[in-house]
Design a protein around this motif. Structure first.
Motif, PDB file in Angstrom:
ATOM      1  N   ARG A 161      46.527 -15.539   8.186  1.00 30.44           N
ATOM      2  CA  ARG A 161      47.734 -15.746   8.987  1.00 30.44           C
ATOM      3  C   ARG A 161      48.868 -14.896   8.431  1.00 30.44           C
ATOM      4  NH1 ARG A 161      49.305 -21.889  10.073  1.00 30.44           N
ATOM      5  NH2 ARG A 161      47.261 -21.759  11.111  1.00 30.44           N
ATOM      6  N   ILE A 162      49.488 -14.095   9.290  1.00 32.69           N
ATOM      7  CA  ILE A 162      50.576 -13.193   8.889  1.00 32.69           C
ATOM      8  C   ILE A 162      51.856 -13.585   9.620  1.00 32.69           C
ATOM      9  CG2 ILE A 162      51.443 -10.812   9.052  1.00 32.69           C
ATOM     10  CD1 ILE A 162      48.595  -9.842   8.631  1.00 32.69           C
ATOM     11  N   LEU A 163      52.943 -13.700   8.868  1.00 32.69           N
ATOM     12  CA  LEU A 163      54.264 -13.875   9.473  1.00 32.69           C
ATOM     13  C   LEU A 163      54.876 -12.505   9.714  1.00 32.69           C
ATOM     14  CD1 LEU A 163      57.019 -16.413   8.817  1.00 32.69           C
ATOM     15  CD2 LEU A 163      57.610 -13.983   8.608  1.00 32.69           C
ATOM     16  N   ILE A 164      55.414 -12.297  10.906  1.00 37.30           N
ATOM     17  CA  ILE A 164      56.028 -11.016  11.262  1.00 37.30           C
ATOM     18  C   ILE A 164      57.532 -11.180  11.190  1.00 37.30           C
ATOM     19  CG2 ILE A 164      56.243  -9.243  13.039  1.00 37.30           C
ATOM     20  CD1 ILE A 164      53.497 -10.386  14.117  1.00 37.30           C
ATOM     21  N   ALA A 165      58.141 -10.537  10.212  1.00 39.78           N
ATOM     22  CA  ALA A 165      59.581 -10.665   9.984  1.00 39.78           C
ATOM     23  C   ALA A 165      60.338  -9.623  10.798  1.00 39.78           C
ATOM     24  CB  ALA A 165      59.887 -10.535   8.494  1.00 39.78           C
ATOM     25  N   ASN A 166      60.167  -9.697  12.107  1.00 33.74           N
ATOM     26  CA  ASN A 166      60.800  -8.721  12.993  1.00 33.74           C
ATOM     27  C   ASN A 166      60.760  -9.234  14.420  1.00 33.74           C
ATOM     28  OD1 ASN A 166      61.768  -6.034  13.958  1.00 33.74           O
ATOM     29  ND2 ASN A 166      61.211  -5.429  11.877  1.00 33.74           N
TER      30      ASN A 166
ATOM     31  N   ASP B 220      49.731 -16.086   4.781  1.00 30.57           N
ATOM     32  CA  ASP B 220      49.173 -15.384   3.623  1.00 30.57           C
ATOM     33  C   ASP B 220      50.004 -14.161   3.255  1.00 30.57           C
ATOM     34  OD1 ASP B 220      46.706 -16.960   3.564  1.00 30.57           O
ATOM     35  OD2 ASP B 220      46.211 -15.891   5.408  1.00 30.57           O
ATOM     36  N   ALA B 221      50.668 -13.601   4.271  1.00 35.19           N
ATOM     37  CA  ALA B 221      51.352 -12.327   4.072  1.00 35.19           C
ATOM     38  C   ALA B 221      52.518 -12.219   5.040  1.00 35.19           C
ATOM     39  CB  ALA B 221      50.386 -11.161   4.290  1.00 35.19           C
ATOM     40  N   ILE B 222      53.423 -11.289   4.741  1.00 37.67           N
ATOM     41  CA  ILE B 222      54.564 -10.997   5.623  1.00 37.67           C
ATOM     42  C   ILE B 222      54.558  -9.510   5.940  1.00 37.67           C
ATOM     43  CG2 ILE B 222      57.081 -10.845   5.758  1.00 37.67           C
ATOM     44  CD1 ILE B 222      57.280 -13.430   4.247  1.00 37.67           C
ATOM     45  N   HIS B 223      54.620  -9.198   7.234  1.00 36.15           N
ATOM     46  CA  HIS B 223      54.760  -7.809   7.682  1.00 36.15           C
ATOM     47  C   HIS B 223      56.188  -7.623   8.175  1.00 36.15           C
ATOM     48  CE1 HIS B 223      54.194  -3.946   9.437  1.00 36.15           C
ATOM     49  NE2 HIS B 223      52.869  -3.982   9.388  1.00 36.15           N
TER      50      HIS B 223
END
Length: 469
Positions: free
Chosen positions: A4-9, A76-79
């Motif tokens: 699961r990736i959070l998109i900071a945009n 798990d990660a941030i893009h």
């Protein structure tokens, strides 16, 4: 691979990342402001969370709220996409400190290349050519002395930031004093000088680097069609380069990346001096670029998926000799601005929108009919990307795509792009970074001679330059 990736945009880059994650079977978390509750990226993501008010400082730049959302939603990660927090080394460090993966270069690399003067100093020992420059400037008289040392004309650049924001050109000391009166009194930003190359082309090279020291390049992009240092149209490859020049600038980009221990993807930017066909290093952008799609078109490599795989720990599975370029790609950035009224922003509700389509046309957008271009954020509506067998073929496809594009409710820059594509100098490749000012004069209302401008006119001109970059 991440779950699961959070998109900071937001906007089209958030949509682009969501699509790549869907192909990799990765769930996505969209963050959004109160103004973006119905935005396209929110509709497409698997999960969503509001991180604050309409103003970007309350939401998309709200580090605490974004980190809390990532923890609460089990990311798990941030893009970071591009813009907003994508070049914020402190934020990247915060992400890694709470046990998440930052999809981008290491924080120390972002910090190193984020300040242009530090980046120049770090890369200079590698022998990469650079335009003569100054140290950071702290007062007016020191700046006057530094400009004389660098040699007029000079371009004054902010130490931090990218995208051409806040750059000003002075052709002599009177120009410079006029600019400094405004900059020192009003913006209080740290600047430095470079010698200004008057006839140049803006050439940037896409680099890809894994976490194990392997670095390759994916060719160059021509970004010379600009207004006040803001890119309007990009293409790949550049027809200004011979094969020898292409190999030379590609090797320079790889060398620059290795000199700062770069990982993930990024862009190394150069000016090509048309007086001697020499490349001069400008900067390294530690993020995905707006114009990444044209590189994807000519190489067949998905850059966002590549970013994610590298961040997850995968080594590069391709070598430089595996990279082959096919055809010619052009991108037009379509903004909600009025080119007939000095490019004033044109926010508002989109009542109707018909996307161009058909063979070899790609339309990247973060909006649809019924949504709004909000006044709080950048004004991009979409990127139209076309891929032709030749440059002439790509120009014809782009003209068709622009003619097909229909939108009602906001003004756009489509008319400017149509005029560029019809211009004989553009069609024959006879362009440089002053193309818009010299060839499309009706769209460039900024006076050329700074000596004749009042302080108020200068302030308006520089402020516009900062905004539109």
């Amino acid at each position: 691979m991440f779950k699961r990736i959070l998109i900071a945009n937001r906007g089209e880059i958030a949509v682009r990342i969501i699509r790549a994650c869907q192909e990799l079977d990765i769930e996505t978390i969209a963050i959004y402001s109160e103004a973006d509750a119905n935005a396209l990226h929110v509709q497409l993501a698997d999960h969503k969370v509001c991180v604050g008010g309409a103003d970007a400082s309350d939401s998309y730049l709200n580090k605490t709220a974004i980190l809390r959302a990532a923890i609460d939603m089990d990311a798990d990660a941030i893009h970071p996409g591009y813009g907003f927090l994508s070049e914020d080394a402190d934020f990247a460090e915060q992400v890694t400190s709470i046990g998440l993966t930052w999809i981008g270069p290491m924080p120390e690399t972002i910090r190193l290349v984020g300040d242009k003067d530090v980046a120049r100093a770090s890369i200079a020992p590698s022998g990469i050519p650079m335009a003569k420059g100054s140290d950071p400037l702290y007062d007016k008289e020191e700046a006057i002395e530094a400009a004389a040392e660098v040699g007029y004309p000079v371009i004054l650049k902010p130490v931090a930031g990218g995208g051409g924001k806040g750059m000003c050109v002075a052709h002599d000391e009177k120009d410079l004093r006029n600019i400094l009166d405004y900059l020192v009194d009003v913006t209080k930003t740290k600047y430095y000088f470079e010698h200004y190359i008057e006839r140049s082309r803006h050439i940037e090279v896409q680099i890809v680097a894994d976490n194990y020291g392997e670095v390759i390049h994916l060719g160059e992009r021509e970004c010379s069609i600009q207004r006040r240092n803001q890119k309007l149209l990009e293409e790949s490859p550049s027809i200004a380069l011979t094969q020898d020049m292409r190999e030379r600038v590609g090797n320079l980009a790889v060398k620059a990346a290795k000199s700062v221990h770069y990982s993930n993807i990024g862009t190394v930017e150069f000016l090509l001096d048309l007086s001697n066909n020499e490349f001069y290093f400008m900067e390294i952008n530690p993020r995905i670029q707006v114009e990444h799609g044209i590189t994807e078109a000519v190489t067949g490599i998905d850059l966002v998926r590549t970013q994610i795989r590298i961040a997850s720990g995968d080594p590069l599975d391709i070598a430089q000799d595996d990279i082959h370029f096919k055809g010619h790609a052009i991108e037009c950035r379509i903004n909600a601005e009025d080119p007939e009224n000095n490019f004033m922003p044109s926010p508002g509700q989109i009542h109707f929108m018909h996307e161009p389509s058909g063979p070899r046309v790609r339309f990247d957008s973060g909006v649809t009919a019924g949504l709004a271009i909000e006044p709080y954020y950048e004004s991009m509506i979409a990127k139209i990307i076309v891929h032709g067998r030749t440059r002439g073929d790509a120009i014809k496809i782009m003209q068709r795509a622009l003619n097909e594009f229909r939108i009602d409710g906001v003004k756009t820059t489509v008319s400017l792009h149509k005029k560029i594509l019809k211009d004989i100098c553009f069609r024959t490749g006879n362009i440089d970074t002053q193309f818009i000012k010299n060839r499309i004069r009706s769209y460039e209302q900024e006076p050329k001679n700074l000596k004749d401008m009042s302080k108020e006119e200068l302030a308006n001109s520089i402020s516009a330059s900062m905004y539109y970059a």
